[in-house]
Design an enzyme around this catalytic site. Structure first.
Site, mmCIF file in Angstrom:
data_model
loop_
_atom_site.group_PDB
_atom_site.id
_atom_site.type_symbol
_atom_site.label_atom_id
_atom_site.label_comp_id
_atom_site.label_asym_id
_atom_site.label_seq_id
_atom_site.Cartn_x
_atom_site.Cartn_y
_atom_site.Cartn_z
ATOM 1 C CB CYS A 48 33.169 30.797 49.452
ATOM 2 S SG CYS A 48 32.549 30.187 51.020
ATOM 3 C CB CYS A 85 32.126 33.309 51.868
ATOM 4 S SG CYS A 85 33.406 32.099 52.226
#
Length: 143
Positions: free
Chosen positions: A63, A66
């Site tokens: 991600c 993230c």
């Protein structure tokens, strides 16, 4: 040309030598530890039963948002002594993802006294992150 390359290689070594001669700075400030959640039992013990509030960051290695949010949360929370950060990899903790109904990452859940008190999904602005941290650490009253 080889002389230039040799000088270039020696330059970092000289810088390291200078750095090694600098005086050590005392680091006696106690920081909290980021909880890397490995399983459900650890989550219950270290997050749900924690005396301090905990900000839980559900993330994944793949991600991209993230990769921005996780280090930012660590930077802002680690110096605090009255708030902990827990990091949950969604790939390794499917039961926690299901239990907390995480539909997208990053997902951040704030837990205090074993209860969810706030949450957000996605990459949010720094002010929103700071406001959550301030509320959870007691710097600001919840509105």
């Amino acid at each position: 040309m080889s002389n230039v390359i040799c000088q270039g290689l020696r330059s970092p070594v000289r810088r390291l030598a200078v750095l090694s001669k600098t005086k050590a700075i005392s680091t006696s400030i106690v920081h909290n530890e980021t909880i890397l959640v490995k399983n459900n039992d650890e989550f219950v013990n270290k997050v749900m039963n924690n005396e301090k509030p905990v900000i839980v960051n559900f993330h994944a290695e793949w991600c991209e948002p993230c990769k921005i949010l996780t280090p930012k949360l660590k930077e802002l929370i680690e110096p605090l002594t009255n708030l902990d950060l827990a990091v949950v990899d969604v790939e390794d903790n499917a039961e926690l993802v299901h239990a907390f109904e995480v539909k997208a990452v990053p997902a951040v859940i704030a837990i205090k006294n074993g209860l969810i008190v706030d949450k957000f999904i996605g990459l949010v602005d720094t002010d929103m992150i700071n406001n959550l941290i301030d509320r959870m650490s007691g710097k600001k009253k919840a509105t």
